[in-house]
Design a protein around this motif. Structure first.
Motif, short mmCIF file in Angstrom:
data_model
loop_
_atom_site.label_atom_id
_atom_site.label_comp_id
_atom_site.label_asym_id
_atom_site.label_seq_id
_atom_site.Cartn_x
_atom_site.Cartn_y
_atom_site.Cartn_z
N ARG A 66 1.85 -7.46 0.65
CA ARG A 66 3.03 -8.28 0.93
C ARG A 66 2.80 -9.08 2.19
O ARG A 66 1.97 -8.68 3.04
CB ARG A 66 4.25 -7.40 1.12
N PRO A 67 3.49 -10.17 2.38
CA PRO A 67 3.33 -10.91 3.63
C PRO A 67 3.68 -10.03 4.81
O PRO A 67 4.73 -9.38 4.85
CB PRO A 67 4.33 -12.06 3.48
N GLY A 68 2.80 -9.97 5.77
CA GLY A 68 3.01 -9.17 6.97
C GLY A 68 2.63 -7.72 6.82
O GLY A 68 2.74 -6.95 7.76
N GLU A 69 2.19 -7.32 5.63
CA GLU A 69 1.83 -5.91 5.44
C GLU A 69 0.37 -5.70 5.82
O GLU A 69 -0.50 -6.53 5.54
CB GLU A 69 2.06 -5.54 3.97
N ASP A 70 0.17 -4.57 6.45
CA ASP A 70 -1.21 -4.22 6.83
C ASP A 70 -2.02 -3.97 5.56
O ASP A 70 -1.57 -3.25 4.67
CB ASP A 70 -1.16 -2.96 7.70
N PRO A 71 -3.18 -4.53 5.43
CA PRO A 71 -3.97 -4.29 4.21
C PRO A 71 -4.27 -2.82 3.99
O PRO A 71 -4.37 -2.37 2.84
CB PRO A 71 -5.24 -5.09 4.47
N ALA A 72 -4.35 -2.05 5.06
CA ALA A 72 -4.61 -0.62 4.89
C ALA A 72 -3.42 0.07 4.23
O ALA A 72 -3.59 0.92 3.34
CB ALA A 72 -4.90 0.00 6.25
N ASP A 73 -2.19 -0.32 4.64
CA ASP A 73 -1.00 0.25 4.01
C ASP A 73 -0.93 -0.12 2.55
O ASP A 73 -0.56 0.70 1.70
CB ASP A 73 0.26 -0.26 4.72
N PHE A 74 -1.29 -1.36 2.26
CA PHE A 74 -1.29 -1.79 0.86
C PHE A 74 -2.27 -0.96 0.05
O PHE A 74 -1.95 -0.51 -1.06
CB PHE A 74 -1.65 -3.28 0.79
N ARG A 75 -3.39 -0.73 0.64
CA ARG A 75 -4.40 0.07 -0.06
C ARG A 75 -3.87 1.48 -0.32
O ARG A 75 -4.07 2.05 -1.38
CB ARG A 75 -5.67 0.12 0.82
N GLN A 76 -3.14 2.00 0.67
CA GLN A 76 -2.56 3.33 0.51
C GLN A 76 -1.54 3.36 -0.62
O GLN A 76 -1.53 4.26 -1.46
CB GLN A 76 -1.89 3.74 1.83
N ARG A 77 -0.69 2.35 -0.69
CA ARG A 77 0.30 2.28 -1.77
C ARG A 77 -0.36 2.20 -3.12
O ARG A 77 0.02 2.87 -4.08
CB ARG A 77 1.18 1.02 -1.59
N GLN A 78 -1.41 1.39 -3.14
CA GLN A 78 -2.12 1.20 -4.41
C GLN A 78 -2.73 2.52 -4.89
O GLN A 78 -2.60 2.89 -6.06
CB GLN A 78 -3.21 0.15 -4.19
N VAL A 129 9.02 9.59 -5.63
CA VAL A 129 10.17 9.31 -6.49
C VAL A 129 11.32 8.74 -5.67
O VAL A 129 11.97 7.77 -6.06
CB VAL A 129 10.59 10.59 -7.24
N GLU A 130 11.57 9.32 -4.48
CA GLU A 130 12.66 8.82 -3.64
C GLU A 130 12.45 7.37 -3.25
O GLU A 130 13.38 6.59 -3.18
CB GLU A 130 12.78 9.69 -2.38
N GLU A 131 11.22 7.03 -3.02
CA GLU A 131 10.95 5.66 -2.60
C GLU A 131 11.10 4.66 -3.73
O GLU A 131 11.40 3.49 -3.51
CB GLU A 131 9.53 5.55 -2.04
N ARG A 132 10.90 5.10 -4.93
CA ARG A 132 10.75 4.10 -6.00
C ARG A 132 11.78 4.16 -7.11
O ARG A 132 11.86 3.25 -7.90
CB ARG A 132 9.35 4.24 -6.62
#
Lengths: 173, 211
Positions: free
Chosen positions: B10-22, B42-45
């Motif tokens: 996402r715009p402004g998201e750290d690529p490492a966090d994105f990798r973690q989500r993925q 589950v709570e998050e999504r």
């Protein structure tokens, strides 16, 4: 547009061709020529003016009703004749009473009169003798009364203002 | 393990966090997440609600009007529906239906004559529940300036009206505000038909007797 003199000449020719009693009178107001005729002679006069007169009016531009309350006879039917060749207009008027509101239909002379005669019947209660389809045209079929007559109540609901509030008690129910 | 690189941060998201989500999403799909990690995922999504609320949310945001105009207010209504300035599709009501069977809402836009009233009532009866009525303008609400022999003084004399919009004619903004009011009403409304809502049982139209 025939002027006052021309209107008298038209009336004279109608009297000579149809009948002396066919023309009741003439009025010329606001540069409008109006020939008043007897209701029983409507068809003869309009046929004469359309076909046989030396200055014919071949087109019925409009047909409408009037309520002349409090004058008698109250109801009037106006035929606005137009000569498209000479660009002249002539009003023909006939008056009938409320008790016997019968005027001969001119639908076979001028087909455009069909809906307009139905409208005059609907709004004023003038009955057109010989109309092929004498029904109401604007109001519902089961409507009672002729709403454009001047003694017909306007209808609707009372509108409340501060000056007439006391006349409609418990209006908020 | 083969690294799947699709999508982007996402715009402004750290690529490492994105990798973690993925990675956590992939583990979820494979059934590798367990215990507290699964709870947090589950709570998050996942959003929980009741079926009625979800239903009302869907109805509120897809309230299709019937293509039906009565008089001069209809011009304003067409302006609201058809013009890019007042885009009614922002409220999910731009799909004008030509059949009352497919419409959710009827906008009475203009004066209601006594000759037209049974026809409007017939159209209203043909609409499927749930159905809503907006009375647009002074004429449909109270006969307005035409307080005479030919008009019905208020469409609510023969069908239940949900929202009244004053004005002669109402501005497009007023109609949009009325539609938003109707949306609020739908969102709060229990899923009752209008006869239950207004206590009008027994007013069903009698079936036509065929000899």
């Amino acid at each position: 547009m025939p002027d006052a003199t021309g209107l008298e000449l038209v009336a004279q020719r109608v009297r000579a061709a149809v009948a002396d009693a066919a023309v009741v009178g003439t009025t010329y107001e606001h540069e409008q020529a109006m020939l008043e005729i007897a209701p029983a002679r409507v068809r003869e006069v309009l046929t004469y003016l359309r076909d046989e007169d030396e200055e014919p009016y071949e087109f019925l531009a409009s047909l409408h009703g009037v309520d002349y309350l409090p004058e008698e006879p109250r109801l009037g039917v106006h035929y606005q004749l137009l000569s498209r060749a000479r660009v002249e207009r002539l009003g023909v008027r006939t008056r009938v009473t409320v008790d016997d509101p019968v005027v001969p239909s001119v639908v076979d002379l001028f087909p455009t009169a069909n809906h307009q005669e139905r409208e005059v019947f609907d709004m004023f209660g003038v009955q057109f003798d010989g109309h092929p389809d004498p029904r109401r045209i604007l109001m519902p079929e089961d409507y009672e009364g002729f709403p454009q007559r001047r003694d017909f109540p306007i209808g609707g609901e009372p509108v409340l203002f501060t000056f007439n509030e006391h006349k409609y008690p418990r209006w908020y129910d | 393990m083969e690294v799947v690189r699709s999508g982007r941060a996402r715009p402004g998201e750290d690529p490492a966090d994105f990798r973690q989500r993925q990675l956590s999403a992939r583990q979820m799909l494979r059934g590798d997440i367990e215990g507290d990690d699964l709870e947090r995922y589950v709570e998050e999504r996942v959003m929980l609600t009741t079926l009625e609320k979800a239903q009302n949310w869907a109805r509120r945001n897809a309230c299709w009007p019937l293509g039906f105009g009565l008089a001069c207010c209809a011009i304003e209504m067409i302006t609201v529906i058809g013009s890019p300035r007042n885009d009614i599709s922002r409220f999910g009501a731009e799909v004008v239906r030509a059949s009352p069977r497919q419409a959710d809402m009827i906008i009475l836009s203009g004066r209601v004559s006594i000759k037209m009233a049974p026809i409007i009532r017939r159209i209203y009866d043909q609409m499927l529940e749930p159905k809503w009525v907006i009375s647009m303008g002074a004429c449909a609400s109270s006969a307005g300036m035409f307080n005479n022999y030919a008009l019905v003084a208020g469409a609510d004399k023969f069908l239940p009206v949900d929202v009244y919009i004053p004005g002669c004619p109402p501005r497009p903004e007023a109609l949009i505000y009325g539609i938003m009011k109707l949306q609020d009403k739908i969102a709060q409304d229990p899923s009752l038909g209008w006869r239950q809502r207004y206590g009008a049982e027994g007013t069903e139209e009698a079936p036509i007797q065929v000899a």
